[in-house]
Design an enzyme around this catalytic site. Structure first.
Site, PDB file in Angstrom:
ATOM      1  CD  GLU A  30      16.108 -32.574 -16.143  1.00  0.00           C
ATOM      2  OE1 GLU A  30      16.914 -33.214 -17.237  1.00  0.00           O
ATOM      3  OE2 GLU A  30      15.967 -31.789 -16.187  1.00  0.00           O
TER       4      GLU A  30
ATOM      5  CD  GLU B  68      20.937 -30.778 -16.861  1.00  0.00           C
ATOM      6  OE1 GLU B  68      21.548 -30.543 -15.667  1.00  0.00           O
ATOM      7  OE2 GLU B  68      19.812 -31.841 -17.014  1.00  0.00           O
TER       8      GLU B  68
ATOM      9  N   GLY C 105      19.337 -35.518 -17.448  1.00  0.00           N
ATOM     10  CA  GLY C 105      18.168 -36.207 -17.803  1.00  0.00           C
ATOM     11  C   GLY C 105      18.012 -37.413 -17.090  1.00  0.00           C
TER      12      GLY C 105
HETATM   13  N1  CO8 Z   1      25.661 -38.674 -23.651  1.00  0.00           N
HETATM   14  C1  CO8 Z   1      26.353 -39.419 -24.395  1.00  0.00           C
HETATM   15  N2  CO8 Z   1      27.382 -40.201 -23.995  1.00  0.00           N
HETATM   16  C2  CO8 Z   1      27.738 -40.167 -22.749  1.00  0.00           C
HETATM   17  C3  CO8 Z   1      27.075 -39.564 -21.769  1.00  0.00           C
HETATM   18  C4  CO8 Z   1      25.947 -38.596 -22.312  1.00  0.00           C
HETATM   19  N3  CO8 Z   1      25.122 -38.003 -21.452  1.00  0.00           N
HETATM   20  N4  CO8 Z   1      27.767 -39.733 -20.434  1.00  0.00           N
HETATM   21  C5  CO8 Z   1      28.551 -40.819 -20.880  1.00  0.00           C
HETATM   22  N5  CO8 Z   1      28.721 -40.906 -22.190  1.00  0.00           N
HETATM   23  C6  CO8 Z   1      29.554 -41.959 -22.937  1.00  0.00           C
HETATM   24  C7  CO8 Z   1      31.036 -41.276 -22.920  1.00  0.00           C
HETATM   25  O1  CO8 Z   1      30.961 -40.435 -23.986  1.00  0.00           O
HETATM   26  C8  CO8 Z   1      31.835 -42.418 -23.020  1.00  0.00           C
HETATM   27  O2  CO8 Z   1      31.603 -42.890 -24.427  1.00  0.00           O
HETATM   28  P1  CO8 Z   1      32.959 -43.299 -25.267  1.00  0.00           P
HETATM   29  O3  CO8 Z   1      33.715 -44.308 -24.442  1.00  0.00           O
HETATM   30  O4  CO8 Z   1      32.407 -43.572 -26.594  1.00  0.00           O
HETATM   31  O5  CO8 Z   1      33.928 -42.006 -25.330  1.00  0.00           O
HETATM   32  C9  CO8 Z   1      30.916 -43.446 -22.216  1.00  0.00           C
HETATM   33  O6  CO8 Z   1      29.867 -43.137 -22.037  1.00  0.00           O
HETATM   34  C10 CO8 Z   1      31.723 -43.804 -20.945  1.00  0.00           C
HETATM   35  O7  CO8 Z   1      31.800 -42.443 -20.146  1.00  0.00           O
HETATM   36  P2  CO8 Z   1      33.092 -41.797 -19.567  1.00  0.00           P
HETATM   37  O8  CO8 Z   1      34.389 -42.432 -20.224  1.00  0.00           O
HETATM   38  O9  CO8 Z   1      32.985 -40.461 -19.486  1.00  0.00           O
HETATM   39  O10 CO8 Z   1      32.927 -42.629 -18.080  1.00  0.00           O
HETATM   40  P3  CO8 Z   1      33.630 -42.147 -16.634  1.00  0.00           P
HETATM   41  O11 CO8 Z   1      33.237 -43.188 -15.833  1.00  0.00           O
HETATM   42  O12 CO8 Z   1      34.760 -41.667 -16.892  1.00  0.00           O
HETATM   43  O13 CO8 Z   1      32.766 -40.863 -16.346  1.00  0.00           O
HETATM   44  C11 CO8 Z   1      30.486 -39.446 -16.249  1.00  0.00           C
HETATM   45  C12 CO8 Z   1      31.185 -40.997 -16.120  1.00  0.00           C
HETATM   46  C13 CO8 Z   1      31.070 -38.784 -15.138  1.00  0.00           C
HETATM   47  C14 CO8 Z   1      29.051 -40.114 -16.049  1.00  0.00           C
HETATM   48  C15 CO8 Z   1      30.683 -38.827 -17.525  1.00  0.00           C
HETATM   49  O14 CO8 Z   1      30.450 -39.686 -18.466  1.00  0.00           O
HETATM   50  C16 CO8 Z   1      29.921 -37.777 -17.798  1.00  0.00           C
HETATM   51  O15 CO8 Z   1      30.142 -36.799 -17.214  1.00  0.00           O
HETATM   52  N6  CO8 Z   1      28.929 -37.868 -18.350  1.00  0.00           N
HETATM   53  C17 CO8 Z   1      28.119 -36.779 -18.929  1.00  0.00           C
HETATM   54  C18 CO8 Z   1      26.957 -36.210 -17.844  1.00  0.00           C
HETATM   55  C19 CO8 Z   1      26.429 -34.940 -18.133  1.00  0.00           C
HETATM   56  O16 CO8 Z   1      26.710 -34.023 -18.566  1.00  0.00           O
HETATM   57  N7  CO8 Z   1      24.910 -35.220 -18.078  1.00  0.00           N
HETATM   58  C20 CO8 Z   1      24.040 -34.581 -18.517  1.00  0.00           C
HETATM   59  C21 CO8 Z   1      23.874 -34.475 -20.169  1.00  0.00           C
HETATM   60  S1  CO8 Z   1      22.985 -33.085 -20.619  1.00  0.00           S
HETATM   61  C22 CO8 Z   1      21.174 -33.532 -20.485  1.00  0.00           C
HETATM   62  O17 CO8 Z   1      21.060 -34.399 -19.552  1.00  0.00           O
HETATM   63  C23 CO8 Z   1      20.247 -32.502 -20.526  1.00  0.00           C
HETATM   64  C24 CO8 Z   1      18.832 -32.766 -20.140  1.00  0.00           C
HETATM   65  C25 CO8 Z   1      17.873 -32.226 -20.630  1.00  0.00           C
HETATM   66  C26 CO8 Z   1      16.415 -32.744 -20.556  1.00  0.00           C
HETATM   67  C27 CO8 Z   1      16.556 -34.122 -21.439  1.00  0.00           C
HETATM   68  C28 CO8 Z   1      16.730 -33.896 -22.743  1.00  0.00           C
HETATM   69  C29 CO8 Z   1      16.815 -35.089 -23.566  1.00  0.00           C
END
Ligand code: CO8
Length: 258
Positions: free
Chosen positions: A112, A132, A109
């Site tokens: 996007e 995703e 997102g």
């Molecule tokens: N949602 C919620 N929390 C998140 C997200 C997320 N998308 N991304 C990161 N965080 C949180 C982690 O859970 C973590 O929290 P905590 O310390 O409480 O565990 C904190 O942020 C830091 O993250 P990381 O420890 O994972 O940090 P890194 O530097 O190791 O990694 C990354 C960074 C690679 C970005 C990794 O966090 C990651 O892969 N994040 C998810 C990325 C992802 O899959 N995004 C797609 C999400 S789905 C989506 O967007 C659907 C879109 C549909 C349209 C929109 C609908 C509203």
């Protein structure tokens, strides 16, 4: 208005919105999206503002929709609430130009949201992706459609099917971003570009935005026809008279937005 998930600032004639959930890498929760819409409403209503910059932190523009918030939703939850349609599309309805200044992760997102803006300036550490599929879902805020239009079918298909991230240099080569800026200068440069736009004729800026966006929605001949009519209508503005007179008189124009 006071905000919890974003920071809102006015610099000159530019509205600057900074996504501000650092602990969650600016994951786009419902509250953040609501606040973003409210800030854009405020900026649209403020006659002093001529353009908007949307940015995040140096580490993340936004790491996607908030997975923790979404994880437990049922089909009926998302269908009946028309999840995403309500709120998210506010950016695409903005009449003033919105520049995305993207540093760090712009995933799911987040990518996007950046693509909903009028153009993207990328920090040299920017990373774009649609991951995703790696969490068992797919882009839902225009990723399969807008990314394909920006970078073509082959790259968009690969990115959406594998979740591969694209770094800033590849994003620039592929036409996803207008250009790359050193990350330390990104916001200042985006504000400078936005101020340049804000100094132009406001109605003509809106017409240009309308016309470029129309190219995504229509045929070439209809688009050129639309552009031609808008071009004609600029001759009804005082700003066109001022702009051309200033050129002839070798001075800077003073646009009034009339
Ligand atoms: N949602 C919620 N929390 C998140 C997200 C997320 N998308 N991304 C990161 N965080 C949180 C982690 O859970 C973590 O929290 P905590 O310390 O409480 O565990 C904190 O942020 C830091 O993250 P990381 O420890 O994972 O940090 P890194 O530097 O190791 O990694 C990354 C960074 C690679 C970005 C990794 O966090 C990651 O892969 N994040 C998810 C990325 C992802 O899959 N995004 C797609 C999400 S789905 C989506 O967007 C659907 C879109 C549909 C349209 C929109 C609908 C509203």
């Amino acid at each position: 208005m006071s905000y919890e998930q974003i920071l809102v600032e006015i610099r000159g004639n530019v509205g600057l919105i900074t996504l501000n959930r650092p602990k969650a890498l600016n994951a786009l929760c419902a509250q953040l999206i609501k606040e973003l819409g409210q800030a854009l409403d405020e900026m649209e209503a403020n006659a002093d503002i001529g353009a908007v910059v949307l940015t995040g932190s140096e580490k993340a523009f936004a790491a996607g929709a908030d997975i923790k918030e979404m994880a437990g939703k049922s089909y009926m939850d998302v269908y009946l609430a028309d999840f995403i349609t309500v709120g998210w599309e506010r950016v695409t309805k903005c009449r003033k130009p919105v520049i995305a200044a993207v540093a760090g992760f712009a995933l799911g997102g987040g990518c996007e949201l950046a693509m909903m803006c009028d153009f993207i300036l990328a920090g040299d550490n920017a990373k774009f992706g649609q991951p995703e599929i790696t969490i068992g879902t797919m882009p839902g805020a225009g990723g399969t459609q807008r990314l394909t239009r920006f970078v073509g079918k082959s790259k968009a298909m690969e990115m959406c099917l594998t979740g591969r991230q694209m770094a800033a240099d590849e994003a620039e080569r592929s036409g996803l971003v207008s250009r790359i800026v050193p990350v330390a200068d990104l916001v200042a440069e985006a504000v400078k570009v936005a101020q340049r736009i804000a100094d132009m004729s406001r109605p003509v800026v809106m017409m240009v935005k309308d016309s470029v966006n129309r190219s995504y929605e229509t045929t070439l001949s209809e688009g050129v026809h639309f552009e031609r009519r808008l071009f004609h209508s600029t001759f009804a503005t005082e700003d066109q008279k001022e702009g051309m007179a200033a050129f002839v008189e070798k001075r800077q124009p003073k646009f009034t937005g009339r």
